[in-house]
Design a protein around this motif. Structure first.
Motif, PDB file in Angstrom:
ATOM      1  N   ILE A   3      12.022   5.220   1.494  1.00  0.00           N
ATOM      2  CA  ILE A   3      10.674   4.936   1.977  1.00  0.00           C
ATOM      3  C   ILE A   3       9.715   5.481   0.930  1.00  0.00           C
ATOM      4  O   ILE A   3       9.762   6.656   0.587  1.00  0.00           O
ATOM      5  N   VAL A   4       8.867   4.622   0.412  1.00  0.00           N
ATOM      6  CA  VAL A   4       7.889   5.004  -0.600  1.00  0.00           C
ATOM      7  C   VAL A   4       6.510   4.905   0.032  1.00  0.00           C
ATOM      8  O   VAL A   4       6.191   3.900   0.657  1.00  0.00           O
ATOM      9  N   THR A   5       5.701   5.950  -0.138  1.00  0.00           N
ATOM     10  CA  THR A   5       4.326   5.913   0.328  1.00  0.00           C
ATOM     11  C   THR A   5       3.410   5.982  -0.881  1.00  0.00           C
ATOM     12  O   THR A   5       3.524   6.887  -1.705  1.00  0.00           O
ATOM     13  N   ILE A   6       2.532   5.017  -0.979  1.00  0.00           N
ATOM     14  CA  ILE A   6       1.560   4.965  -2.065  1.00  0.00           C
ATOM     15  C   ILE A   6       0.183   5.154  -1.448  1.00  0.00           C
ATOM     16  O   ILE A   6      -0.192   4.421  -0.525  1.00  0.00           O
ATOM     17  N   GLN A   7      -0.554   6.131  -1.941  1.00  0.00           N
ATOM     18  CA  GLN A   7      -1.904   6.355  -1.447  1.00  0.00           C
ATOM     19  C   GLN A   7      -2.903   5.942  -2.513  1.00  0.00           C
ATOM     20  O   GLN A   7      -2.758   6.296  -3.673  1.00  0.00           O
ATOM     21  N   VAL A   8      -3.895   5.184  -2.081  1.00  0.00           N
ATOM     22  CA  VAL A   8      -4.971   4.745  -2.965  1.00  0.00           C
ATOM     23  C   VAL A   8      -6.288   4.948  -2.229  1.00  0.00           C
ATOM     24  O   VAL A   8      -6.330   4.974  -0.999  1.00  0.00           O
ATOM     25  N   THR A   9      -7.365   5.089  -2.982  1.00  0.00           N
ATOM     26  CA  THR A   9      -8.659   5.145  -2.325  1.00  0.00           C
ATOM     27  C   THR A   9      -9.009   3.753  -1.817  1.00  0.00           C
ATOM     28  O   THR A   9      -8.521   2.747  -2.331  1.00  0.00           O
ATOM     29  N   ASP A  10      -9.849   3.713  -0.806  1.00  0.00           N
ATOM     30  CA  ASP A  10     -10.202   2.427  -0.186  1.00  0.00           C
ATOM     31  C   ASP A  10     -11.358   1.768  -0.932  1.00  0.00           C
ATOM     32  O   ASP A  10     -12.426   1.539  -0.404  1.00  0.00           O
ATOM     33  N   GLU A  11     -11.089   1.439  -2.173  1.00  0.00           N
ATOM     34  CA  GLU A  11     -12.115   0.869  -3.037  1.00  0.00           C
ATOM     35  C   GLU A  11     -11.744  -0.537  -3.497  1.00  0.00           C
ATOM     36  O   GLU A  11     -11.774  -0.853  -4.672  1.00  0.00           O
ATOM     37  N   GLY A  12     -11.343  -1.349  -2.567  1.00  0.00           N
ATOM     38  CA  GLY A  12     -11.160  -2.754  -2.883  1.00  0.00           C
ATOM     39  C   GLY A  12      -9.853  -3.117  -3.561  1.00  0.00           C
ATOM     40  O   GLY A  12      -9.836  -4.001  -4.408  1.00  0.00           O
ATOM     41  N   VAL A  13      -8.755  -2.469  -3.181  1.00  0.00           N
ATOM     42  CA  VAL A  13      -7.460  -2.897  -3.686  1.00  0.00           C
ATOM     43  C   VAL A  13      -7.145  -4.226  -2.996  1.00  0.00           C
ATOM     44  O   VAL A  13      -7.157  -4.330  -1.773  1.00  0.00           O
ATOM     45  N   SER A  14      -6.883  -5.242  -3.790  1.00  0.00           N
ATOM     46  CA  SER A  14      -6.691  -6.586  -3.234  1.00  0.00           C
ATOM     47  C   SER A  14      -5.298  -6.743  -2.614  1.00  0.00           C
ATOM     48  O   SER A  14      -4.383  -5.970  -2.883  1.00  0.00           O
ATOM     49  N   LYS A  15      -5.163  -7.785  -1.801  1.00  0.00           N
ATOM     50  CA  LYS A  15      -3.853  -8.108  -1.214  1.00  0.00           C
ATOM     51  C   LYS A  15      -2.840  -8.390  -2.309  1.00  0.00           C
ATOM     52  O   LYS A  15      -1.676  -8.005  -2.207  1.00  0.00           O
ATOM     53  N   ALA A  16      -3.275  -9.056  -3.364  1.00  0.00           N
ATOM     54  CA  ALA A  16      -2.374  -9.366  -4.478  1.00  0.00           C
ATOM     55  C   ALA A  16      -1.911  -8.088  -5.178  1.00  0.00           C
ATOM     56  O   ALA A  16      -0.734  -7.966  -5.543  1.00  0.00           O
ATOM     57  N   GLN A  17      -2.822  -7.142  -5.362  1.00  0.00           N
ATOM     58  CA  GLN A  17      -2.447  -5.872  -5.991  1.00  0.00           C
ATOM     59  C   GLN A  17      -1.465  -5.091  -5.109  1.00  0.00           C
ATOM     60  O   GLN A  17      -0.504  -4.511  -5.605  1.00  0.00           O
ATOM     61  N   LYS A  18      -1.700  -5.092  -3.810  1.00  0.00           N
ATOM     62  CA  LYS A  18      -0.788  -4.418  -2.883  1.00  0.00           C
ATOM     63  C   LYS A  18       0.594  -5.066  -2.921  1.00  0.00           C
ATOM     64  O   LYS A  18       1.612  -4.370  -2.948  1.00  0.00           O
ATOM     65  N   ALA A  19       0.617  -6.387  -2.940  1.00  0.00           N
ATOM     66  CA  ALA A  19       1.897  -7.102  -3.016  1.00  0.00           C
ATOM     67  C   ALA A  19       2.649  -6.731  -4.284  1.00  0.00           C
ATOM     68  O   ALA A  19       3.867  -6.544  -4.273  1.00  0.00           O
ATOM     69  N   GLU A  20       1.924  -6.594  -5.383  1.00  0.00           N
ATOM     70  CA  GLU A  20       2.548  -6.220  -6.657  1.00  0.00           C
ATOM     71  C   GLU A  20       3.085  -4.792  -6.602  1.00  0.00           C
ATOM     72  O   GLU A  20       4.172  -4.504  -7.126  1.00  0.00           O
ATOM     73  N   LEU A  21       2.348  -3.882  -5.985  1.00  0.00           N
ATOM     74  CA  LEU A  21       2.837  -2.501  -5.817  1.00  0.00           C
ATOM     75  C   LEU A  21       4.123  -2.482  -5.009  1.00  0.00           C
ATOM     76  O   LEU A  21       5.076  -1.771  -5.350  1.00  0.00           O
ATOM     77  N   ILE A  22       4.155  -3.259  -3.936  1.00  0.00           N
ATOM     78  CA  ILE A  22       5.357  -3.318  -3.096  1.00  0.00           C
ATOM     79  C   ILE A  22       6.527  -3.898  -3.881  1.00  0.00           C
ATOM     80  O   ILE A  22       7.638  -3.348  -3.880  1.00  0.00           O
ATOM     81  N   LYS A  23       6.290  -4.984  -4.575  1.00  0.00           N
ATOM     82  CA  LYS A  23       7.350  -5.643  -5.351  1.00  0.00           C
ATOM     83  C   LYS A  23       7.924  -4.719  -6.421  1.00  0.00           C
ATOM     84  O   LYS A  23       9.137  -4.534  -6.514  1.00  0.00           O
ATOM     85  N   ARG A  24       7.039  -4.131  -7.220  1.00  0.00           N
ATOM     86  CA  ARG A  24       7.516  -3.307  -8.335  1.00  0.00           C
ATOM     87  C   ARG A  24       8.163  -2.005  -7.865  1.00  0.00           C
ATOM     88  O   ARG A  24       9.129  -1.538  -8.467  1.00  0.00           O
ATOM     89  N   SER A  25       7.642  -1.420  -6.797  1.00  0.00           N
ATOM     90  CA  SER A  25       8.256  -0.197  -6.263  1.00  0.00           C
ATOM     91  C   SER A  25       9.670  -0.494  -5.774  1.00  0.00           C
ATOM     92  O   SER A  25      10.600   0.279  -6.017  1.00  0.00           O
ATOM     93  N   THR A  26       9.812  -1.603  -5.093  1.00  0.00           N
ATOM     94  CA  THR A  26      11.129  -2.010  -4.591  1.00  0.00           C
ATOM     95  C   THR A  26      12.085  -2.278  -5.749  1.00  0.00           C
ATOM     96  O   THR A  26      13.238  -1.818  -5.735  1.00  0.00           O
ATOM     97  N   GLU A  27      11.622  -2.987  -6.776  1.00  0.00           N
ATOM     98  CA  GLU A  27      12.453  -3.274  -7.943  1.00  0.00           C
ATOM     99  C   GLU A  27      12.874  -1.987  -8.646  1.00  0.00           C
ATOM    100  O   GLU A  27      14.033  -1.848  -9.062  1.00  0.00           O
ATOM    101  N   MET A  28      11.943  -1.033  -8.784  1.00  0.00           N
ATOM    102  CA  MET A  28      12.246   0.219  -9.464  1.00  0.00           C
ATOM    103  C   MET A  28      13.334   0.995  -8.723  1.00  0.00           C
ATOM    104  O   MET A  28      14.287   1.481  -9.340  1.00  0.00           O
ATOM    105  N   LEU A  29      13.223   1.086  -7.409  1.00  0.00           N
ATOM    106  CA  LEU A  29      14.235   1.817  -6.642  1.00  0.00           C
ATOM    107  C   LEU A  29      15.589   1.120  -6.705  1.00  0.00           C
ATOM    108  O   LEU A  29      16.631   1.766  -6.750  1.00  0.00           O
TER     109      LEU A  29
END
Length: 68
Positions: A3-29
């Protein structure tokens, strides 16, 4: 089951950016720890900027001091 938790400030992280974080974190693990992507969980938490600090200062005060 990682389980990976990523914290970011609420300053307009887009859905596409979130999807990329999820994808790359999963690939890395999967690559580094040989974990099954199907059992890897990624949680993105958006933290209000008022609740974020660095170097002993609230984030906005830190930015004002060091981003002149």
């Amino acid at each position: 089951m990682p389980i990976v938790t990523i914290q970011v400030t609420d300053e307009g992280v887009s859905k596409a950016q979130k999807a990329e974080l999820i994808k790359r974190s999963t690939e890395m693990l999967s690559q580094v720890l040989d974990k099954d992507p199907q059992t890897t969980f990624v949680v993105i938490e958006e933290v209000n900027l008022d609740n974020w600090g660095v170097a002993g200062l609230p984030a906005l005060a830190f930015r004002e001091k060091f981003n002149k």
